[in-house]
Structures are given as structure tokens and as C-alpha cells.
Design a protein around this motif. Structure first.
Motif, PDB file in Angstrom:
ATOM      1  N   MET A   6     119.666  39.876  28.648  1.00 20.76           N
ATOM      2  CA  MET A   6     119.826  41.347  28.832  1.00 20.76           C
ATOM      3  C   MET A   6     118.434  41.984  28.666  1.00 20.76           C
ATOM      4  SD  MET A   6     123.290  40.084  25.640  1.00 20.76           S
ATOM      5  CE  MET A   6     123.503  41.276  25.984  1.00 20.76           C
ATOM      6  N   LYS A   7     118.378  43.113  28.626  1.00 27.12           N
ATOM      7  CA  LYS A   7     117.307  44.287  28.554  1.00 27.12           C
ATOM      8  C   LYS A   7     117.539  45.395  27.697  1.00 27.12           C
ATOM      9  CE  LYS A   7     114.263  47.114  30.379  1.00 27.12           C
ATOM     10  NZ  LYS A   7     113.992  48.632  30.693  1.00 27.12           N
ATOM     11  N   PHE A   8     117.009  45.996  27.081  1.00 25.63           N
ATOM     12  CA  PHE A   8     116.706  46.877  26.684  1.00 25.63           C
ATOM     13  C   PHE A   8     115.642  47.562  26.797  1.00 25.63           C
ATOM     14  CE2 PHE A   8     120.241  43.803  24.516  1.00 25.63           C
ATOM     15  CZ  PHE A   8     121.483  44.784  25.238  1.00 25.63           C
ATOM     16  N   ARG A 151     103.920  50.405  34.478  1.00 21.77           N
ATOM     17  CA  ARG A 151     105.160  51.224  33.344  1.00 21.77           C
ATOM     18  C   ARG A 151     106.036  50.871  34.026  1.00 21.77           C
ATOM     19  NH1 ARG A 151     104.231  56.115  30.334  1.00 21.77           N
ATOM     20  NH2 ARG A 151     105.694  55.134  29.263  1.00 21.77           N
ATOM     21  N   GLY A 152     106.888  51.002  33.102  1.00 21.27           N
ATOM     22  CA  GLY A 152     108.852  50.539  33.462  1.00 21.27           C
ATOM     23  C   GLY A 152     108.495  48.944  33.594  1.00 21.27           C
ATOM     24  N   GLY A 153     107.494  47.947  33.372  1.00 19.10           N
ATOM     25  CA  GLY A 153     107.765  46.758  33.149  1.00 19.10           C
ATOM     26  C   GLY A 153     108.251  45.974  32.804  1.00 19.10           C
ATOM     27  N   SER A 154     109.242  46.302  31.546  1.00 23.36           N
ATOM     28  CA  SER A 154     109.874  45.500  31.198  1.00 23.36           C
ATOM     29  C   SER A 154     111.185  45.314  32.158  1.00 23.36           C
ATOM     30  CB  SER A 154     110.681  46.187  30.357  1.00 23.36           C
ATOM     31  OG  SER A 154     109.251  46.581  28.981  1.00 23.36           O
ATOM     32  N   ASP A 155     111.478  45.647  32.583  1.00 22.00           N
ATOM     33  CA  ASP A 155     112.738  45.196  34.072  1.00 22.00           C
ATOM     34  C   ASP A 155     112.007  43.714  34.625  1.00 22.00           C
ATOM     35  OD1 ASP A 155     114.212  47.600  33.268  1.00 22.00           O
ATOM     36  OD2 ASP A 155     112.601  48.544  35.140  1.00 22.00           O
ATOM     37  N   THR A 156     110.788  44.513  35.340  1.00 26.97           N
ATOM     38  CA  THR A 156     110.406  43.345  35.439  1.00 26.97           C
ATOM     39  C   THR A 156     110.067  41.181  35.255  1.00 26.97           C
ATOM     40  OG1 THR A 156     108.820  44.410  37.060  1.00 26.97           O
ATOM     41  CG2 THR A 156     107.880  42.081  36.924  1.00 26.97           C
ATOM     42  N   ALA A 209     112.312  56.000  41.974  1.00 22.37           N
ATOM     43  CA  ALA A 209     113.907  56.113  40.925  1.00 22.37           C
ATOM     44  C   ALA A 209     113.887  54.609  39.935  1.00 22.37           C
ATOM     45  CB  ALA A 209     114.732  55.626  41.889  1.00 22.37           C
ATOM     46  N   LYS A 210     113.424  55.960  38.735  1.00 22.44           N
ATOM     47  CA  LYS A 210     112.577  55.344  37.620  1.00 22.44           C
ATOM     48  C   LYS A 210     113.486  54.305  36.886  1.00 22.44           C
ATOM     49  CE  LYS A 210     112.192  57.722  34.253  1.00 22.44           C
ATOM     50  NZ  LYS A 210     111.498  57.948  32.711  1.00 22.44           N
ATOM     51  N   VAL A 211     115.048  53.908  37.762  1.00 22.93           N
ATOM     52  CA  VAL A 211     115.894  53.310  36.674  1.00 22.93           C
ATOM     53  C   VAL A 211     115.292  51.731  37.026  1.00 22.93           C
ATOM     54  CG1 VAL A 211     117.432  53.047  38.981  1.00 22.93           C
ATOM     55  CG2 VAL A 211     118.065  52.593  36.806  1.00 22.93           C
TER      56      VAL A 211
HETATM   57 MG    MG Z   1     112.282  51.957  32.643  1.00 25.50          MG
END
Ligand code: MG
Ligand code: ADP
Ligand code: ASP
Length: 413
Positions: A6-8, A151-156, A209-211
Motif C-alpha cells: 500500500m503506497k500513500f 520526482r514521484g518515485g515512491s510509486d516506483t 499525467a503525474k498520477v
Molecule cells: Mg506522485
């Protein structure tokens, strides 16, 4: 025990209260019988603040120190999330990237994940720990330096953990309840998609789309991770969100799946370079070495052996690009008359796998933009996307016009 990731994201851990809500959601999954790996981002706004500190201190910063600074936001939330879970009697502890250790390449500020050993965390699960809270976005390089994933790397981080641990699912909790036909902040007609194909999500992500971070979609596609995007707001109950899945699992889809935009683009033109074999290599080699991410490229018509070369790159890399071109000129690698930077542009793109078998999308796109009086500066296409560079002041208008012309508010249009 089956494992769930689970990622927040930043807004989902923006305050202590939001961390508590997220922790409650995690507690529910523990009660459902899962061992949970929670990946956290920094609190909303923290990473931007840290990046600001670095840029103010050192404009052409050493990326290793940038990573040392900007990775710290996630450390705070990882510890706070573990404490919150402990307060709720859920056995939990935090891990920073180097403690896992999540091993990365040495490409600081945009490192790639090389390996995630599972033994350490699995043995804790074996001892009765229920939740491993891991700081997203960070790892450690072979040189033993902290490296961040862009940036946004927590998704990865989340998808990579799901792949490494064979998780049943990877749930990305964010501030919207799924993937939409376009950024819901830009168009109130944006429609939530129940499912989206990996390839379309990959293009939308890479076009702004940075989602989801692009790399996270690549990994999910490669390792067949069941990836869901859903909201951490509301009661977070049985909210289905959007499933990112194989093309074959989507029954009905539009020719164009979505419209993406990227605000921070710059258009740079080298005026009057020699039109000779090797010139593109002489220009783009030094740019790559300087770490400039060149996106679109246009070479203009040649006149008397000279031509103009235009390329786009992120706005925050303009100074780097200028320095690299000046150096190449001083060293006699290239010669040009002038370098003109236009930092008031944006990129708008339409994406859809249906475009492979459907002609006329480009013509319809250009017509819709021209009806709004929007001038196109650069165009690039691939099999499933068309992108245009336009003046930034028209970006929202362009997104809305394209959403309208392709009737994305209706399913199966
Ligand atoms: Mg993000
Ligand atoms: P987080 O902090 O949770 O990682 P992000 O800000 O990185 O969240 O990503 C979520 C944001 O992505 C949304 O608030 C939305 O504005 C933006 N976004 C852009 N395009 C889309 C899209 N097609 N569908 C959903 N959200 C989108
Ligand atoms: N905190 C990092 C960022 O803002 C990573 C992330 O949130 O995914 O880019």
C-alpha cells in the motif's frame, strides 16, 4: 501470509491526522489477513521545499548531495507511520531505503532500482511483525551514497516491492479516486476510468499525467503486478479506483483514452549550426552528458549549409543545457550563431491504443486546436500518441478542447 503493498502519496500523509487515517486503512488490511508493506512519500510540499533549499544553495548542484537532502522527507513519514501503527497496537517498524537495502544505480536524482533483497523484511514478518513501513523514493548506490528515483518515485518503490515480494496487489493511494481521462484539476469533464491498459498508462505518465511515475508503470507491466490507483480520502472503503491492466482485459475503450499535459517544458533553438553528418551527435551528446533530458527534436530546413536545430527539455534544465552548449562551442565541437530559450511553452498530448488502427486522430486534434486559435510550435507522434508544444497560456484550453473533440466524457465514444 499473503502480502499487500500500500503506497500513500504526499497529500495522503500531509498531516498527523491524515497519517492516522492511512494507518487505519492499513490496520484493516492487517485484519483481513495480510502482511503489509507500506510505502510512504514525504508530507505534501516537503520535497518541493527541500528541492528549493538545494537550488538556492547551489544552482548547478552536486546530485549526490541533492539526493541526501531531498530523500529526507520520506524518512520522517516512515517513522511517523510506524509510530502511528504501534499506537494502534499493530506491530510495525520503519525502514529507510539503505536499511532494506534497496540497491540502485548511481544516476543520482533519477536512479533506477537494481535489487530489493527480501530476507530482512520477511524474517521480521516471520517474527510476528505485521507492517513494514518503507520510505519511498530512495535507495543506496554501489558507492554507498543515498540515491533518489526521480520526482514521484515512491510509486516506483511501491511497484518494485510488490514485484520483489510477489504481493497480491499494489494499491496506490492518492488524492484522486483513480486515473481519469485527463487531469481532473484541469477539466471538470474528466471521467474516471475503471481500467486502463499498461501501455496507455505508460504514455500518459511519461507525457505528464503525474498520477503514476512512468517507471512504476513499466515495472508493473514487466512483472505483471496488479496495480490499482485509489483515493485515500473519503472512507477508503470498497472504493474500486482504477485497475491498470493488460489491453486484453479491457472490453470497451475509446480510440483516444486520455489527454496529458506537461507544464514545465522549454523550447530551445540553436540558430545556424552547420548542416553536416554528425551534427546531431555533436549537439545531443554533450546535452546527454550534462544530464539534460531532451524530448522533442526538430531540424529545420537547411540554407547554404546552415540549419536551425530545435529541441525541448524540462524548464529546470535550461541552465544546464545552455552551459553544455556554450562549453561545446568553446571547445570547437559545434558552432552556432545563437541559442534562444522559450520557457513559456507546454506540451499537450493525446494517447490511445485505438490510434494504431484508426486514422484521422492527428487531423482532428489539429483542427480542434486551430478552432481555439492555438498555434502549434512542435509536433511529435508515435504509434499511440500525438504531442504538441504550444504557448503555456493555452494549455488548459487545449486540454479541454481535446477532451471535448474526442468526447472523452463518454465511455465507448
Ligand atoms: Mg506522485
Ligand atoms: P501523490 O502525492 O499521491 O503521489 P500526485 O500529485 O503525484 O499524488 O498525483 C496525483 C495527481 O495527479 C492528481 O491530484 C491529479 O491532479 C494528477 N493527474 C494528472 N493527470 C491525471 C489523470 N489522468 N488522472 C488522475 N490524476 C491525474
Ligand atoms: N516525495 C517525492 C516527490 O515529491 C517522491 C514521491 O512523492 O513519490 O517527488
Amino acid at each position: 501470509m499473503p502480502i499487500l503493498v500500500m503506497k500513500f502519496g504526499g497529500t495522503s500523509v500531509a498531516t498527523l491526522d491524515r497519517i492516522r487515517r492511512a494507518a487505519k486503512r492499513v490496520g484493516r488490511e492487517v485484519a483481513n489477513g495480510y502482511d503489509v508493506i507500506v510505502i510512504v512519500s514525504a508530507m505534501a510540499g516537503e520535497t518541493n521545499k527541500l528541492v528549493g533549499y538545494v537550488e538556492e544553495t547551489s544552482p548547478l548542484f552536486d546530485a549526490r548531495e541533492y539526493d541526501a537532502v531531498v530523500s529526507s522527507g520520506e524518512n520522517v513519514t516512515a517513522g511517523l507511520m510506524a509510530l502511528t501503527l504501534q499506537e494502534m497496537d499493530v506491530p510495525a517498524r520503519s525502514w529507510q531505503g539503505w536499511q532494506v537495502p534497496l540497491k540502485t544505480t548511481s544516476a543520482h536524482s533519477s536512479a533506477r532500482i537494481l535489487e530489493i533483497p527480501t530476507d530482512n523484511i520477511l524474517s521480521k514478518f516471520g517474527e510476528g511483525m505485521k507492517v513494514a513501513v518503507v520510505a519511498g523514493f530512495q535507495g543506496v548506490s554501489a558507492e554507498n551514497r543515498i540515491a533518489t528515483l526521480g520526482r514521484g518515485g515512491s510509486d516506483t518503490t511501491a511497484v518494485a516491492f510488490a514485484a520483489a515480494f510477489g504481493a497480491e496487489r499494489c494499491d496506490i493511494y492518492t488524492d484522486v479516486d483513480g486515473v481519469y481521462t485527463t487531469d481532473p484539476r484541469i477539466s471538470d469533464k474528466a471521467r474516471k476510468l475503471d481500467k486502463i491498459a499498461f501501455e496507455e498508462m505508460l504514455e500518459l505518465a511519461s507525457l505528464g499525467a503525474k498520477v503514476l511515475q512512468t517507471r512504476s508503470v513499466e515495472l508493473a507491466m514487466r512483472y505483471k503486478v496488479r496495480l490499482r490507483v485509489l483515493s485515500s480520502f473519503g472512507d477508503m472503503g470498497d472504493n474500486a479506483g482504477t485497475l491498470v491492466c493488460d489491453e486484453e482485459d479491457i472490453v470497451e475503450s475509446n480510440v483516444v483514452a486520455g489527454v496529458a499535459h506537461s507544464r514545465d517544458e522549454a523550447k530551445m533553438t540553436l540558430i545556424s549550426v552547420a548542416d553536416r553528418p554528425g551534427i546531431a551527435a555533436a549537439i545531443f551528446g554533450p546535452l546527454a552528458e550534462a544530464g539534460v533530458n531532451v524530448d522533442m527534436i526538430v531540424q529545420n530546413i537547411s540554407e547554404e549549409g546552415r540549419t536551425d536545430m530545435t529541441f525541448s527539455c524540462p524548464t529546470n534544465q535550461v541552465a544546464r543545457a545552455e552551459a553544455a552548449m556554450k562549453k561545446a562551442k568553446d571547445e570547437g565541437i559545434i558552432n552556432f550563431h545563437d541559442l534562444v530559450a522559450d520557457t513559456d511553452v507546454a506540451k499537450v498530448s493525446v494517447v490511445g491504443i485505438g490510434m494504431r488502427s484508426h486514422a484521422g486522430v492527428a487531423a482532428q486534434m489539429f483542427k480542434a486546436l486551430s478552432a481555439e486559435g492555438i498555434n502549434i510550435k512542435v509536433i511529435t507522434t508515435s504509434e499511440i500518441k500525438i504531442s504538441v508544444l504550444i504557448d503555456r497560456k493555452y494549455m488548459e484550453l487545449a486540454v479541454q478542447a481535446l477532451h471535448d473533440t474526442f468526447e472523452l466524457d463518454k465511455a465507448g465514444a
